[in-house]
Design an enzyme around this catalytic site. Structure first.
Site, PDB file in Angstrom:
ATOM      1  N   ALA A 166     -18.185 -15.451   0.049  1.00 53.01           N
ATOM      2  CA  ALA A 166     -18.991 -14.354  -0.498  1.00 53.01           C
ATOM      3  C   ALA A 166     -19.384 -14.719  -1.933  1.00 53.01           C
ATOM      4  O   ALA A 166     -18.735 -15.556  -2.569  1.00 53.01           O
ATOM      5  CB  ALA A 166     -18.226 -13.039  -0.464  1.00 53.01           C
ATOM      6  N   PHE A 167     -20.432 -14.091  -2.441  1.00 44.77           N
ATOM      7  CA  PHE A 167     -21.010 -14.539  -3.711  1.00 44.77           C
ATOM      8  C   PHE A 167     -20.063 -14.339  -4.891  1.00 44.77           C
ATOM      9  O   PHE A 167     -20.261 -14.940  -5.951  1.00 44.77           O
ATOM     10  CB  PHE A 167     -22.343 -13.821  -3.977  1.00 44.77           C
ATOM     11  CG  PHE A 167     -22.220 -12.529  -4.718  1.00 44.77           C
ATOM     12  CD1 PHE A 167     -21.867 -11.360  -4.080  1.00 44.77           C
ATOM     13  CD2 PHE A 167     -22.432 -12.479  -6.093  1.00 44.77           C
ATOM     14  CE1 PHE A 167     -21.733 -10.166  -4.780  1.00 44.77           C
ATOM     15  CE2 PHE A 167     -22.307 -11.297  -6.804  1.00 44.77           C
ATOM     16  CZ  PHE A 167     -21.953 -10.135  -6.137  1.00 44.77           C
ATOM     17  N   LYS A 168     -19.019 -13.515  -4.735  1.00 42.64           N
ATOM     18  CA  LYS A 168     -18.118 -13.280  -5.869  1.00 42.64           C
ATOM     19  C   LYS A 168     -17.436 -14.570  -6.334  1.00 42.64           C
ATOM     20  O   LYS A 168     -17.054 -14.692  -7.481  1.00 42.64           O
ATOM     21  CB  LYS A 168     -17.112 -12.197  -5.526  1.00 42.64           C
ATOM     22  CG  LYS A 168     -17.825 -10.854  -5.363  1.00 42.64           C
ATOM     23  CD  LYS A 168     -16.920  -9.660  -5.328  1.00 42.64           C
ATOM     24  CE  LYS A 168     -17.731  -8.372  -5.361  1.00 42.64           C
ATOM     25  NZ  LYS A 168     -18.563  -8.189  -4.149  1.00 42.64           N
ATOM     26  N   ASP A 169     -17.339 -15.556  -5.419  1.00 46.53           N
ATOM     27  CA  ASP A 169     -16.786 -16.857  -5.822  1.00 46.53           C
ATOM     28  C   ASP A 169     -17.599 -17.498  -6.948  1.00 46.53           C
ATOM     29  O   ASP A 169     -17.049 -18.242  -7.756  1.00 46.53           O
ATOM     30  CB  ASP A 169     -16.792 -17.831  -4.638  1.00 46.53           C
ATOM     31  CG  ASP A 169     -15.785 -17.464  -3.554  1.00 46.53           C
ATOM     32  OD1 ASP A 169     -14.719 -16.919  -3.893  1.00 46.53           O
ATOM     33  OD2 ASP A 169     -16.074 -17.733  -2.381  1.00 46.53           O
ATOM     34  N   MET A 174     -16.180 -15.868 -10.025  1.00 43.01           N
ATOM     35  CA  MET A 174     -14.726 -15.829 -10.116  1.00 43.01           C
ATOM     36  C   MET A 174     -14.133 -17.227 -10.292  1.00 43.01           C
ATOM     37  O   MET A 174     -13.138 -17.408 -11.001  1.00 43.01           O
ATOM     38  CB  MET A 174     -14.179 -15.160  -8.854  1.00 43.01           C
ATOM     39  CG  MET A 174     -12.889 -14.454  -9.062  1.00 43.01           C
ATOM     40  SD  MET A 174     -13.055 -12.925  -9.995  1.00 43.01           S
ATOM     41  CE  MET A 174     -13.211 -11.728  -8.680  1.00 43.01           C
TER      42      MET A 174
END
Ligand SMILES: *Cc1c(COP(=O)(O)O)cnc(C)c1O
Length: 483
Positions: A123-126, A129
């Site tokens: 998911a794009f949060k990587d 993060m």
């Protein structure tokens, strides 16, 4: 570069902070969110220079404009260590895929997907993060400090945080999640981590119970200070800043020259992702429209259509098939409103602190600033429902042979309502379909593709502590594991 709070009185410049001071912080002490005191401007010559850079070096250039308290060589090393083909799957890091050529005889309107979900948790949060993990490790080592990250998750954020912090010196993660309520794939992703600094706490309750416990622990200031409790929530400026980079990277891939414009469509929840697009546009990136796509939880679409911002109660918050966009209020939205109001901290405070806390809404429809959201800042919006998601997933699979996830489907559905002839539209792909398999099966009648490294993860040994909804138990667990 200094940072100010969205609620700071404008003449008050004494409280402004540097990047590393706000890196490990959440909200500003006055309850506002941090923003740079001005947006660095990227001129045509600089854009032309950046066009040829690798993703890691582009990230370094963008970040350098916002960070002046980390030596350049260190920052460059952090960017190169973060954005590698090994972690993100391709040399481009965020490759574009052309989905359709909606050309007419007079103009091209290509629609692209920008792949932001090939990192460790799909998911794009990587994207942000992974950088945060390396920045935290660097800054904590420099200070000789430790940090214990306490969080609550129903899926994407918690796993992205764990994969970013695993094995990092000076950081421990204590992540609460509702016992038995995440999908088997999500549980396997998180609970299969065997790193000693990652702690999964499965709480016999719902997500709100987890969040309430995190708040209760953080509100115990003595405990918080003694055990160095921190968070990694989406209001962290460093996360937002990291996301600015992929707007530049997407622009360069979709255009040949800096005379061209593009639009972006962004599946939105807490307004973090699209707020990074706003920052990129304020820096001078030639973005035509920023399309805010919501699901049935349409707080943001309502604002951009009507000028009324109305937070929802838990009873009015829908559980949808694009769950990472199920929000009752958009925690990063205050940043954009601050800009919209001409960076008036007093007025922002009056809206978000005084009005919103008392009445749950504010209304800018009669304020001349509201028209600027579209005219000056390029925002448009739309909403997508479960039926829209199914139709978009099916249509995309049939016509282009491409499987998209439910959040990306919301983005694509709303993007199509805002196409401008001659302006490429880039839809941000925020997750891979494997994370939301149930809806893919409903739409297509078959299981989504699974990347090779995730085959069989449900069978891996799990490392998780099950506990009751009990703040004392969480504190005791942290105390025991902080030695
Ligand atoms: C977090 C998330 C979103 C929403 O992003 P915001 O920054 O909160 O607007 C959309 N899609 C997916 C898959 C997510 O994980």
């Amino acid at each position: 570069m200094k940072y100010l709070s969205t609620r700071a009185p404008s003449e008050d410049t004494a409280d402004r902070k540097r990047f590393c001071e706000i890196l490990l912080e959440g909200l500003a002490p006055d309850g506002g969110l941090y923003l740079p005191e001005s947006y660095p401007q990227v001129d045509a010559a600089t854009l032309a220079q950046w066009r040829g850079l690798s993703y890691a070096d582009l990230a370094f250039e963008v970040l350098s404009l916002y960070i002046d308290d980390i030596p350049a060589a260190d920052l460059k090393a952090i960017c190169r260590k973060t954005y590698t083909e090994e972690v993100f799957g391709t040399a481009e890091i965020v490759p574009l895929k052309k989905l359709q050529d909606a050309s007419t005889s007079s103009a091209r309107t290509d629609v692209y997907l920008e792949a932001l979900s090939n990192g460790p948790t799909l998911a794009f949060k990587d994207m942000a993060m992974q950088l945060l993990g390396n920045l935290f490790e660097y800054e904590l080592a420099r200070r000789g400090e430790e940090l214990n990250i306490l969080g609550a998750t129903s899926g994407d954020t918690g796993s992205a945080a764990e994969y970013a912090m695993r094995g990092k010196q000076g950081v421990r993660v204590f992540m609460t999640s509702p016992f038995g309520r995440m999908s088997p794939f999500q549980q396997a992703q998180m609970f299969s981590l065997q790193d000693a600094n990652i702690h999964n706490l499965a709480v016999k309750g719902v997500f709100d119970d987890c969040q309430d416990m995190v708040k209760a622990v953080s509100n115990d200031l003595t405990f918080k200070r003694q055990y160095k409790i921190g968070t990694v929530n989406s209001i962290n400026w460093a996360r937002l800043m990291a996301q600015v980079v992929y707007y530049f990277a997407g622009y360069f891939q979709a255009t040949q020259t800096n005379a061209e414009k593009v639009s972006f469509s962004v599946p939105s929840g807490n307004f973090g992702n699209v707020c990074a697009g706003h920052v990129a546009r304020m820096m001078g990136l030639p973005i035509d429209h920023l399309v805010v796509a919501t699901n049935e939880n349409d707080v943001l679409d309502e604002f951009f259509r009507t000028g009324v911002y109305r937070v929802r109660g838990s009873a009015d918050t829908h559980e949808t098939s694009s769950p990472s966009m199920d929000i009752s209020k958009a925690s990063n939205f205050e940043r954009f409103v601050f800009d919209l109001l001409g960076r008036d901290g007093e007025k922002t405070r009056a809206l978000f602190h005084d009005q919103l806390n008392v009445t749950g809404r504010f209304d800018l429809s009669a304020d001349p600033a509201f028209a600027q959201a579209a005219q000056r800042y390029g925002f448009v919006s739309g909403k997508s429902t479960h039926a829209d998601r199914l139709a978009t997933i099916r249509d995309t699979h049939q016509r282009f042979g491409v499987m998209i996830d439910t959040h990306t489907a919301d983005g694509l559905k709303v993007a199509r309502e805002h196409l401008t002839p001659g302006v490429p539209m880039i839809v941000l792909e925020t997750a891979l379909p494997i994370k939301f398999a149930e809806t893919i099966v409903e739409a297509l009648g078959c299981e989504p593709d699974r990347p090779a490294k995730f085959i069989g993860i449900e069978a891996l040994p799990k490392r998780v502590q099950v506990m009751d909804v009990d703040v004392q138990a969480v504190k005791a667990y942290i105390t025991q594991h902080c030695a």
